[in-house]
Write a protein that holds these residues in place. Structure first.
Motif, PDB file in Angstrom:
ATOM      1  N   VAL A   1       0.821  -1.208   0.000  1.00  0.00           N
ATOM      2  CA  VAL A   1       0.000   0.000   0.000  1.00  0.00           C
ATOM      3  C   VAL A   1       0.856   1.260   0.000  1.00  0.00           C
ATOM      4  N   ARG A   2       1.898   1.287   0.836  1.00  0.00           N
ATOM      5  CA  ARG A   2       2.703   2.501   0.964  1.00  0.00           C
ATOM      6  C   ARG A   2       3.418   2.860  -0.323  1.00  0.00           C
ATOM      7  N   ILE A   3       4.079   1.884  -0.926  1.00  0.00           N
ATOM      8  CA  ILE A   3       4.783   2.155  -2.179  1.00  0.00           C
ATOM      9  C   ILE A   3       3.787   2.543  -3.271  1.00  0.00           C
ATOM     10  N   SER A   4       2.649   1.865  -3.314  1.00  0.00           N
ATOM     11  CA  SER A   4       1.640   2.171  -4.327  1.00  0.00           C
ATOM     12  C   SER A   4       1.117   3.592  -4.186  1.00  0.00           C
ATOM     13  N   LEU A   5       0.900   4.023  -2.931  1.00  0.00           N
ATOM     14  CA  LEU A   5       0.425   5.384  -2.711  1.00  0.00           C
ATOM     15  C   LEU A   5       1.475   6.418  -3.098  1.00  0.00           C
ATOM     16  N   LEU A   6       2.721   6.158  -2.743  1.00  0.00           N
ATOM     17  CA  LEU A   6       3.796   7.093  -3.094  1.00  0.00           C
ATOM     18  C   LEU A   6       3.926   7.242  -4.606  1.00  0.00           C
ATOM     19  N   LEU A   7       3.865   6.124  -5.324  1.00  0.00           N
ATOM     20  CA  LEU A   7       3.992   6.170  -6.781  1.00  0.00           C
ATOM     21  C   LEU A   7       2.771   6.813  -7.428  1.00  0.00           C
ATOM     22  N   THR A   8       1.594   6.583  -6.854  1.00  0.00           N
ATOM     23  CA  THR A   8       0.384   7.236  -7.359  1.00  0.00           C
ATOM     24  C   THR A   8       0.447   8.735  -7.125  1.00  0.00           C
ATOM     25  N   LEU A   9       1.047   9.140  -6.003  1.00  0.00           N
ATOM     26  CA  LEU A   9       1.245  10.566  -5.731  1.00  0.00           C
ATOM     27  C   LEU A   9       2.103  11.205  -6.823  1.00  0.00           C
ATOM     28  N   VAL A  10       3.196  10.547  -7.181  1.00  0.00           N
ATOM     29  CA  VAL A  10       4.054  11.072  -8.249  1.00  0.00           C
ATOM     30  C   VAL A  10       3.284  11.138  -9.566  1.00  0.00           C
ATOM     31  N   TYR A  11       2.504  10.097  -9.847  1.00  0.00           N
ATOM     32  CA  TYR A  11       1.719  10.091 -11.078  1.00  0.00           C
ATOM     33  C   TYR A  11       0.698  11.227 -11.095  1.00  0.00           C
ATOM     34  N   SER A  12       0.126  11.524  -9.935  1.00  0.00           N
ATOM     35  CA  SER A  12      -0.893  12.577  -9.874  1.00  0.00           C
ATOM     36  C   SER A  12      -0.325  13.944 -10.208  1.00  0.00           C
ATOM     37  N   VAL A  13       0.981  14.155  -9.929  1.00  0.00           N
ATOM     38  CA  VAL A  13       1.610  15.452 -10.222  1.00  0.00           C
ATOM     39  C   VAL A  13       2.548  15.364 -11.415  1.00  0.00           C
ATOM     40  N   SER A  14       2.557  14.244 -12.108  1.00  0.00           N
ATOM     41  CA  SER A  14       3.422  14.079 -13.273  1.00  0.00           C
ATOM     42  C   SER A  14       3.078  15.113 -14.340  1.00  0.00           C
ATOM     43  N   PHE A  15       4.036  15.936 -14.676  1.00  0.00           N
ATOM     44  CA  PHE A  15       3.820  16.968 -15.692  1.00  0.00           C
ATOM     45  C   PHE A  15       3.434  16.332 -17.023  1.00  0.00           C
ATOM     46  N   PHE A  16       4.036  15.203 -17.323  1.00  0.00           N
ATOM     47  CA  PHE A  16       3.728  14.451 -18.544  1.00  0.00           C
ATOM     48  C   PHE A  16       2.258  14.053 -18.566  1.00  0.00           C
ATOM     49  N   SER A  17       1.790  13.477 -17.474  1.00  0.00           N
ATOM     50  CA  SER A  17       0.405  13.030 -17.389  1.00  0.00           C
ATOM     51  C   SER A  17      -0.572  14.196 -17.424  1.00  0.00           C
TER      52      SER A  17
ATOM     53  N   ALA B   1      12.827   9.102 -17.851  1.00  0.00           N
ATOM     54  CA  ALA B   1      13.224  10.224 -16.993  1.00  0.00           C
ATOM     55  C   ALA B   1      12.221  11.361 -17.068  1.00  0.00           C
ATOM     56  N   TYR B   2      11.714  11.615 -18.264  1.00  0.00           N
ATOM     57  CA  TYR B   2      10.774  12.729 -18.434  1.00  0.00           C
ATOM     58  C   TYR B   2       9.426  12.413 -17.787  1.00  0.00           C
ATOM     59  N   ILE B   3       8.951  11.181 -17.960  1.00  0.00           N
ATOM     60  CA  ILE B   3       7.655  10.796 -17.422  1.00  0.00           C
ATOM     61  C   ILE B   3       7.663  10.810 -15.894  1.00  0.00           C
ATOM     62  N   PHE B   4       8.725  10.296 -15.286  1.00  0.00           N
ATOM     63  CA  PHE B   4       8.757  10.165 -13.822  1.00  0.00           C
ATOM     64  C   PHE B   4       9.299  11.407 -13.125  1.00  0.00           C
ATOM     65  N   PHE B   5      10.409  11.978 -13.629  1.00  0.00           N
ATOM     66  CA  PHE B   5      11.061  13.101 -12.963  1.00  0.00           C
ATOM     67  C   PHE B   5      10.809  14.440 -13.644  1.00  0.00           C
ATOM     68  N   SER B   6      10.266  14.418 -14.861  1.00  0.00           N
ATOM     69  CA  SER B   6      10.135  15.611 -15.693  1.00  0.00           C
ATOM     70  C   SER B   6      11.505  16.216 -15.994  1.00  0.00           C
ATOM     71  N   LEU B   7      12.485  15.344 -16.196  1.00  0.00           N
ATOM     72  CA  LEU B   7      13.838  15.768 -16.555  1.00  0.00           C
ATOM     73  C   LEU B   7      14.025  15.612 -18.057  1.00  0.00           C
ATOM     74  N   GLY B   8      14.740  16.556 -18.641  1.00  0.00           N
ATOM     75  CA  GLY B   8      14.987  16.491 -20.076  1.00  0.00           C
ATOM     76  C   GLY B   8      13.988  17.336 -20.841  1.00  0.00           C
ATOM     77  N   LYS B   9      13.875  17.053 -22.141  1.00  0.00           N
ATOM     78  CA  LYS B   9      12.970  17.803 -22.999  1.00  0.00           C
ATOM     79  C   LYS B   9      11.700  17.007 -23.221  1.00  0.00           C
ATOM     80  N   LYS B  10      10.710  17.661 -23.864  1.00  0.00           N
ATOM     81  CA  LYS B  10       9.402  17.025 -24.035  1.00  0.00           C
ATOM     82  C   LYS B  10       9.366  16.006 -25.160  1.00  0.00           C
ATOM     83  N   ASP B  11      10.464  15.866 -25.902  1.00  0.00           N
ATOM     84  CA  ASP B  11      10.538  14.807 -26.893  1.00  0.00           C
ATOM     85  C   ASP B  11      11.966  14.272 -26.935  1.00  0.00           C
ATOM     86  N   CYS B  12      12.146  13.196 -27.682  1.00  0.00           N
ATOM     87  CA  CYS B  12      13.436  12.500 -27.681  1.00  0.00           C
ATOM     88  C   CYS B  12      14.512  13.328 -28.369  1.00  0.00           C
ATOM     89  N   ASN B  13      15.633  13.469 -27.697  1.00  0.00           N
ATOM     90  CA  ASN B  13      16.762  14.216 -28.235  1.00  0.00           C
ATOM     91  C   ASN B  13      17.933  13.297 -28.567  1.00  0.00           C
TER      92      ASN B  13
END
Length: 557
Positions: A139-155, A300-312
């Motif tokens: 439950v704890r890991i699932s909630l933490l990862l869902t939290l990241v997904y909820s604020v994922s700039f990509f999503s 990296a972009y999906i999880f951390f929002s690091l890098g550019k919005k497309d493949c470089n």
């Protein structure tokens, strides 16, 4: 460390663990994640709505159907650059248009209403993602990862405008969960999962050409496996096929009547096409290297929002001896580059190793399904991103969950000391939240500053203000003539014309002042360079106003 201090730390960790595993606390956290994730997806939805040529095209089609001016479409949007010629395009199924039509029927023919299905399924994907993660993690890991997904700039980005690929995350999760339940329970699978499987497949294959191929291959493979394991499951599989077929009925009937003309286009990539030529000029190694690089960057972009919005193709360029490679090495942080690559390399290794050592039969089925899904997706991406023609991260929407599993495996695999688990988890989740939070704040600043409209992006709120300004200056004129710099000719004019029509007058695009009747209201759209023009195409400027990165000239014609 003394024994007393060690026992004290263990006691504090035990107390903390008890607090964060209490049902009330977990329910509060889950509710907060859902509410906050919903807020980020809905905030200023009208003004910050991305509204470009594709969205205008779909909005017009939807309105025509709702107003009875045309029949319901048999096919959906086209896939870019497929077939023998660029005019010979493959059409996906019409289900996305149907979602938009139903939304317009319920809430009215407005631009943001066309994007309600995207918003709705993005919000639904939040609890579904938690359920998906719980199939393997606690439950704890699932909630933490869902939290990241909820604020994922990509999503969040792919939930705030109308576009058929935006629904892929939800239906990808539903598809994999349904397949998993079939694998786990076979003939005893609940009828709810049978229906879910049918809906996920029936809708998913109509959202994009990649999901059409990917879902079909997984469905065929798992069906063969299920029938081999338990032939009694055929009845539920048959019913699932029938429901999915009904969801695709308009397209199937059309294909049967045209000898599968549309389907043949999908598999008829000409050797003369630009994409095929770009692939043929590259070695197998370089194509695969480009594909791997795109996967690493996407994670990296999906999880951390690091890098550019497309493949470089960052990790290929780092090792290049060319001038472009040298320039890239001079502008990129080695620490960032190495960290991003290690996250994916360790992640894939942990994914495979966890599958091999997993003893629980159900969890092994789940990981095996995800690995099969991911492996075939990688093969599918080789001709798409390996040729460096298509490099948008939207192609990774079907496997958006992959970097979240990397983080989950990493947090779960550290068993040396409990305190290390909390430290690593805090660092990993903290970096993800900071990275995505920073990206959200930067984008919000641009949109609040009315600087979103440029040569690539068009936002409804900004364009609406431009149109209203032009309307005020045009008085009672029913026709307004608009010229523009080349950068705005295609993307700004179509959304502006759509909004103008909503306001009761017409935009007419012209390329020369000589083309219009004397005395007609004439405007020129330009880039805001800081330098004002007094004459444009030999016509004096009457007034000028800046709108962020855009400038609107009223010409005294």
């Amino acid at each position: 460390m003394t024994k007393e201090k060690s026992m004290k730390i263990e006691g504090e960790l035990s107390s903390l663990k008890h607090t964060i595993t209490s049902r009330k606390f977990l329910f509060f956290i889950a509710s907060f994640i859902l509410v906050f994730g919903t807020f980020l997806r809905m905030y200023h939805f009208h003004d910050f709505l991305l509204f470009e040529k594709d969205q205008v095209r779909d909005a017009i089609l939807t309105e025509q159907v709702v107003n009875g001016e045309r029949s319901w479409p048999v096919f959906g949007p086209t896939m870019r650059a497929s077939g023998e010629e660029k005019t010979n395009l493959f059409h996906i199924g019409p289900i996305y248009y149907y979602f938009q039509i139903f939304s317009a029927m319920l809430f009215g023919n407005n631009a943001e209403v066309m994007a309600y299905p995207d918003l709705f399924f993005s919000i639904l994907s939040l609890p579904l993602f938690f359920i998906f993660l719980r199939k393997y993690f606690g439950v704890r890991i699932s909630l933490l990862l869902t939290l990241v997904y909820s604020v994922s700039f990509f999503s969040i980005t792919y939930s705030r405008f109308a576009w058929n690929p935006n629904l892929i995350p939800f239906f990808s999760l539903l598809f994999l969960l349904s397949v998993y339940e079939f694998l786990r329970k076979q003939e005893e699978v609940s009828w709810w999962w049978v229906i879910g499987y049918a809906i996920a497949f029936g809708v998913g294959v109509q959202l994009h050409a990649t999901t059409l191929i990917l879902f079909s291959v997984i469905l065929i493979g798992t069906t063969i496996f299920l029938l081999y394991k338990n032939r009694c499951v055929w009845k539920k599989i048959l019913i699932m096929f029938v429901i999915a077929l009904c969801l695709n009925a308009p397209q199937v009937i059309s294909e049967l009547s045209t000898s599968f003309a549309n389907t043949r286009i999908l598999f008829h990539f000409s050797e003369k096409s630009d994409h095929s030529e770009s692939l043929s000029k590259k070695t197998t190694f370089s194509v695969i290297a480009d594909t791997i690089s795109c996967h690493i960057e996407a994670n990296a972009y999906i999880f951390f929002s690091l890098g550019k919005k497309d493949c470089n193709y960052s990790f290929v360029k780092v090792w290049e001896q060319s001038d472009s490679g040298k320039r890239f090495r001079a502008s990129v942080s080695w620490i960032e580059c190495i960290s991003i690559s290690l996250f994916s390399l360790f992640g894939y290794a942990l994914f495979f190793a966890t599958f091999l050592v997993e003893k629980d039969k159900d969890k092994k089925y789940f990981l095996g399904l995800l690995l099969s899904f991911l492996s075939f997706f990688f093969l599918l991406m080789i001709p798409i991103v390996g040729g460096s023609e298509f490099k948008e991260f939207r192609y990774f929407l079907p496997v958006f969950f992959v970097p979240f599993f990397f983080a989950g495996f990493l947090m779960r695999s550290i068993r040396l000391l409990k305190i290390i688990v909390y430290i690593v988890s805090s660092i990993l989740i903290g970096i993800a939240l900071l990275g995505n939070g920073n990206a959200i704040i930067q984008k919000a600043h641009i949109l609040f500053s009315q600087k979103g409209n440029d040569g690539h992006s068009v936002y409804y709120g900004e364009t609406e203000k431009v149109v209203q300004y032009i309307q005020v200056l045009s008085g009672n004129a029913q026709k307004v003539y608009v010229m523009s710099e080349k950068i705005y000719t295609g993307n700004i004019f179509h959304p502006g014309s759509y909004i103008a029509e909503k306001n009761g007058y017409e935009f007419i695009r012209v390329f020369s002042a000589k083309e219009i009747p004397s005395g007609s209201p004439l405007f020129f759209l330009a880039e805001n360079t800081g330098v004002y023009e007094s004459v444009i195409q030999e016509v004096p400027v009457k007034s000028v106003k800046d709108f962020g990165k855009m400038r609107v000239y009223q010409l005294a014609y």
